[in-house]
Design a protein around this motif. Sequence first.
Motif, mmCIF file in Angstrom:
data_model
loop_
_atom_site.group_PDB
_atom_site.id
_atom_site.type_symbol
_atom_site.label_atom_id
_atom_site.label_comp_id
_atom_site.label_asym_id
_atom_site.label_seq_id
_atom_site.Cartn_x
_atom_site.Cartn_y
_atom_site.Cartn_z
ATOM 1 N N PRO A 438 0.799 -1.404 -0.035
ATOM 2 C CA PRO A 438 -0.029 0.064 0.075
ATOM 3 C C PRO A 438 0.667 1.258 -0.064
ATOM 4 O O PRO A 438 0.432 2.453 -0.846
ATOM 5 C CB PRO A 438 -0.922 -0.219 1.461
ATOM 6 C CG PRO A 438 -0.978 -1.391 1.437
ATOM 7 C CD PRO A 438 0.289 -2.265 1.016
ATOM 8 N N SER A 439 2.103 1.339 0.587
ATOM 9 C CA SER A 439 2.774 2.359 0.480
ATOM 10 C C SER A 439 3.258 2.761 -0.859
ATOM 11 O O SER A 439 3.424 3.803 -1.184
ATOM 12 C CB SER A 439 4.236 2.018 1.460
ATOM 13 O OG SER A 439 3.811 2.048 2.783
ATOM 14 N N ASP A 440 3.467 1.724 -1.599
ATOM 15 C CA ASP A 440 4.043 1.985 -2.896
ATOM 16 C C ASP A 440 2.843 2.482 -3.619
ATOM 17 O O ASP A 440 2.830 3.345 -4.738
ATOM 18 C CB ASP A 440 4.418 0.515 -3.678
ATOM 19 C CG ASP A 440 5.733 0.021 -3.177
ATOM 20 O OD1 ASP A 440 6.713 0.856 -3.204
ATOM 21 O OD2 ASP A 440 5.730 -0.894 -2.606
ATOM 22 N N ALA A 441 1.337 2.110 -3.421
ATOM 23 C CA ALA A 441 0.334 2.555 -3.969
ATOM 24 C C ALA A 441 0.056 3.854 -3.936
ATOM 25 O O ALA A 441 -0.171 4.691 -4.625
ATOM 26 C CB ALA A 441 -1.063 1.852 -3.656
ATOM 27 N N ALA A 442 0.379 4.321 -2.553
ATOM 28 C CA ALA A 442 0.131 5.702 -2.208
ATOM 29 C C ALA A 442 1.408 6.666 -2.824
ATOM 30 O O ALA A 442 1.154 7.747 -3.361
ATOM 31 C CB ALA A 442 0.431 5.907 -0.609
ATOM 32 N N HIS A 443 2.545 6.103 -3.045
ATOM 33 C CA HIS A 443 3.616 6.817 -3.996
ATOM 34 C C HIS A 443 3.282 6.824 -5.236
ATOM 35 O O HIS A 443 3.302 8.071 -5.925
ATOM 36 C CB HIS A 443 4.966 6.210 -3.858
ATOM 37 C CG HIS A 443 5.685 6.525 -2.598
ATOM 38 N ND1 HIS A 443 5.293 5.940 -1.289
ATOM 39 C CD2 HIS A 443 6.584 7.350 -2.218
ATOM 40 C CE1 HIS A 443 6.357 6.247 -0.240
ATOM 41 N NE2 HIS A 443 7.039 7.260 -0.742
ATOM 42 N N THR A 444 2.523 5.804 -5.843
ATOM 43 C CA THR A 444 2.033 5.959 -7.510
ATOM 44 C C THR A 444 1.095 6.902 -7.548
ATOM 45 O O THR A 444 1.087 7.542 -8.572
ATOM 46 C CB THR A 444 1.645 4.620 -7.529
ATOM 47 O OG1 THR A 444 2.637 3.565 -7.362
ATOM 48 C CG2 THR A 444 1.090 4.487 -9.084
ATOM 49 N N LEU A 445 0.206 7.500 -6.435
ATOM 50 C CA LEU A 445 -0.685 8.315 -6.796
ATOM 51 C C LEU A 445 -0.376 9.709 -6.284
ATOM 52 O O LEU A 445 -1.224 10.607 -6.433
ATOM 53 C CB LEU A 445 -2.111 7.791 -6.024
ATOM 54 C CG LEU A 445 -2.772 6.702 -6.694
ATOM 55 C CD1 LEU A 445 -3.732 6.021 -5.417
ATOM 56 C CD2 LEU A 445 -3.402 6.897 -7.935
ATOM 57 N N GLY A 446 0.747 9.654 -5.860
ATOM 58 C CA GLY A 446 1.555 11.129 -5.528
ATOM 59 C C GLY A 446 1.036 11.520 -3.992
ATOM 60 O O GLY A 446 1.153 12.777 -3.671
ATOM 61 N N LYS A 447 0.256 10.474 -2.969
ATOM 62 C CA LYS A 447 -0.249 10.886 -2.044
ATOM 63 C C LYS A 447 0.908 10.684 -0.784
ATOM 64 O O LYS A 447 0.639 10.939 0.348
ATOM 65 C CB LYS A 447 -1.480 9.646 -1.472
ATOM 66 C CG LYS A 447 -2.459 10.190 -2.483
ATOM 67 C CD LYS A 447 -3.785 9.415 -2.259
ATOM 68 C CE LYS A 447 -4.924 9.991 -3.352
ATOM 69 N NZ LYS A 447 -6.275 9.040 -2.975
ATOM 70 N N GLN A 448 1.768 10.094 -1.236
ATOM 71 C CA GLN A 448 3.109 10.030 -0.246
ATOM 72 C C GLN A 448 4.198 10.246 -1.087
ATOM 73 O O GLN A 448 4.343 9.941 -2.318
ATOM 74 C CB GLN A 448 3.349 8.408 0.364
ATOM 75 C CG GLN A 448 2.289 8.219 1.585
ATOM 76 C CD GLN A 448 2.629 7.095 2.443
ATOM 77 O OE1 GLN A 448 1.839 6.223 2.573
ATOM 78 N NE2 GLN A 448 4.073 6.699 2.392
ATOM 79 N N ALA A 449 5.380 10.797 -0.484
ATOM 80 C CA ALA A 449 6.499 11.219 -1.167
ATOM 81 C C ALA A 449 7.693 10.999 -0.471
ATOM 82 O O ALA A 449 8.684 11.656 -0.442
ATOM 83 C CB ALA A 449 6.389 12.662 -1.550
ATOM 84 N N ASN A 450 7.889 9.832 0.608
ATOM 85 C CA ASN A 450 8.656 9.629 1.261
ATOM 86 C C ASN A 450 10.279 8.993 0.579
ATOM 87 O O ASN A 450 11.164 9.256 0.830
ATOM 88 C CB ASN A 450 8.569 8.726 2.304
ATOM 89 C CG ASN A 450 7.254 8.933 3.115
ATOM 90 O OD1 ASN A 450 6.197 9.184 2.519
ATOM 91 N ND2 ASN A 450 7.183 8.954 4.534
ATOM 92 N N TRP A 451 9.676 8.188 -0.257
ATOM 93 C CA TRP A 451 10.594 7.254 -1.093
ATOM 94 C C TRP A 451 10.733 7.602 -2.495
ATOM 95 O O TRP A 451 10.570 8.541 -2.972
ATOM 96 C CB TRP A 451 10.387 5.978 -0.634
ATOM 97 C CG TRP A 451 10.466 5.615 1.016
ATOM 98 C CD1 TRP A 451 11.078 6.346 1.811
ATOM 99 C CD2 TRP A 451 9.409 4.625 1.505
ATOM 100 N NE1 TRP A 451 10.878 5.856 3.128
ATOM 101 C CE2 TRP A 451 9.671 5.048 3.033
ATOM 102 C CE3 TRP A 451 8.557 3.913 1.072
ATOM 103 C CZ2 TRP A 451 9.075 4.241 4.178
ATOM 104 C CZ3 TRP A 451 7.862 3.071 2.195
ATOM 105 C CH2 TRP A 451 8.135 3.374 3.332
ATOM 106 N N ASP A 452 11.089 6.397 -3.265
ATOM 107 C CA ASP A 452 11.327 6.450 -4.532
ATOM 108 C C ASP A 452 9.935 6.104 -5.526
ATOM 109 O O ASP A 452 9.427 4.898 -5.470
ATOM 110 C CB ASP A 452 12.433 5.669 -5.187
ATOM 111 C CG ASP A 452 12.679 5.466 -6.628
ATOM 112 O OD1 ASP A 452 12.042 6.179 -7.273
ATOM 113 O OD2 ASP A 452 13.577 4.716 -6.991
ATOM 114 N N ALA A 453 9.256 7.185 -6.081
ATOM 115 C CA ALA A 453 7.929 7.276 -6.756
ATOM 116 C C ALA A 453 8.027 6.259 -7.977
ATOM 117 O O ALA A 453 7.196 5.408 -8.317
ATOM 118 C CB ALA A 453 7.241 8.385 -7.000
#
Length: 673
Positions: A438-453
Amino acid sequence: MTARKTPPAAPLFLGIDTGGTYTDAVLWSEAAGVAAKAKSLTTRHDLAVGISGAVGAVLEKAKVDPAAIKLVSMSTTLATNALVEGQGGRVALVMIGFSEADLARDGLKAALGTDPVVFCGGGHDVHGNAKPLMLDELEAALPELAKGVSGFAVCAYFATRNSAHEIAARDLIREKTGLPVTASHELSAKLGGPRRALTTLLNARLISMIDRLVAATEGFLADRKIKAPLMVVRGDGALVSAAFARARPIETILSGPAASLVGARHMTGLEDAVVSDIGGTTTDVAVLDKGRPRLDPEGATVGGYRTMVEAVAMRTFGLGGDSEISLEDGGLRPRLLLGPRRLVPLALAGMMHGEVVTGQLERQLRAPNPGRMDGRFAMRTGVPERLAAGLSGPESKLYEAIGAQPLPLDTLLTSNAQNATLNRLVARGLVHVVGFTPSDAAHTLGKQANWDAVAARLGAELFARKRDGRGQPIAASPEALSERVLAALTRWSAEAILETAFAEDGLDGAATVAHALVQRSVDGHEGIARLTVALDRPVIGLGASARLHYAGLPQLVGNECIVPEDTDVANALGAVVGQVRVSAEAGVSQPKEGLFRVSSGDTVRDFASEAEAIAVAEADVREIAAWRARAAGTDTAEIEVLREFRTSTVEGQRMFIEAQILAVATGRPRIAV
């Protein structure tokens, strides 16, 4: 004119929470509240790195002299996560006076797995009378056992009534091996040998993990010239000294969740709420009632094991931002399944290892058809080599092939048997699996930006190519898949919260949530019969990702969801606002008329009168509780003694059966002067 003295600054308390993904730090004082907070990635191979990152950042933000810190307190989810994920050191279980049939009770055999067990003659009866102790077989086996285990767990029949045989075995093992030994009477005064053995086994598995955490923290504090007592949050929310926690790490299961409850109450002021704390590995849900969490009278249940550890009545679900995502088997339109295993998110692995990860993901995407192991990697956790003792031939060979950098599973594994071997290495805590979460899903949608999108989106593309039962891709795009994943996590979170609420109401929580009527209610299904389900109190959402994953929660649970300002460091904050609380228990029985036997601590004594036996038992538990309170880190303990008698009436005469005497000591932790 006399110069006015400047009042001394309020002492600062440093709270640390070491979670499965992040380590949090917060500086707090009673006068000013939260002065600063910070996060750093938890580094399981060397916990000091993550602790150093979080604490160093919070000290830099606050611009304070380390000498101003007078207390350091820590909560952790490491023990909880280890049990949920089936991890821990390999230990030998020594059963005194038990038979092999006893392993089948209370989940002991399942928990033991392939770890060795030794049966010895001995033990005691219900009144503490000894049977012949036979340790010859154990002594003969110790040299070979010591080569393949990290510690020992010892449980004797009715050791709570007489601990002599456990002490003898414990001392023998320590003398011959020098390895850590946990004896069951040190952890619980309750009857129920197999469950006490289970608790002791799990404690022994966790010792090396908690020892590494405490050592890493102490080392960092010394480097930073922070000369303050170090406390650890126990599973009931109380604080104990680091030395106390090192000897009894099992008591730190649910440490992080217990700290979060204390933090939730402190931040919101709410007396009644459902507290849901979502982390990387687990979601922990409990009910706050009249300002206090209820303790589970049956003992904490974590990872499917019912222990004898006194802890908050918390339900732990293998559901978090780093949960493994898989597809339901056999359906035309398979559901997404989440957890219970934690994966290292692709976004995190991509940030740490760059092209090593993204290059392999791009290679897999160039293949014309999706592969079963696409988007999956393996890497060592970095734990000390000694913890890899006792591996089988296939396990050792695969472990040697895996390094510190992620290796794609489609090139690493060549058979289904190797996949099972990999899972065993993961269960031992030696290897991480990297995959889409789910953390990757959030990065894919731009809702998280902690790591490598970029790595996250590549993983989403690979997962979206998987086929359903009709042979069609399960999602039209990486974004569509990611939206579906986040919606599933919110929905599963709602079900976890409702399951906890139903269980608190005396129902079978899991079965009730799974019922078609509840499912239709949560879905808002519009039919002739309209159904609704709603909580009677708000939800307090805790965790760094709570604002994201709980945004859609109110419509599913029928009440508001409050996410406090400092929700991301609730555990670290809860760690510094609690109290020390320890207890001691003694039992008084009557083996025969006119003889009253007191079992307290490591001693068994007989008396001629009930009154004398009760008085001695009470004096004993007061003394033991006071000693434990000092060892746990307080010099200002108040002691309360509770008595529970079992009696009967025969021909109008009162007959004594047994009594339990409990002393509870509470106080604020000592601070540096």
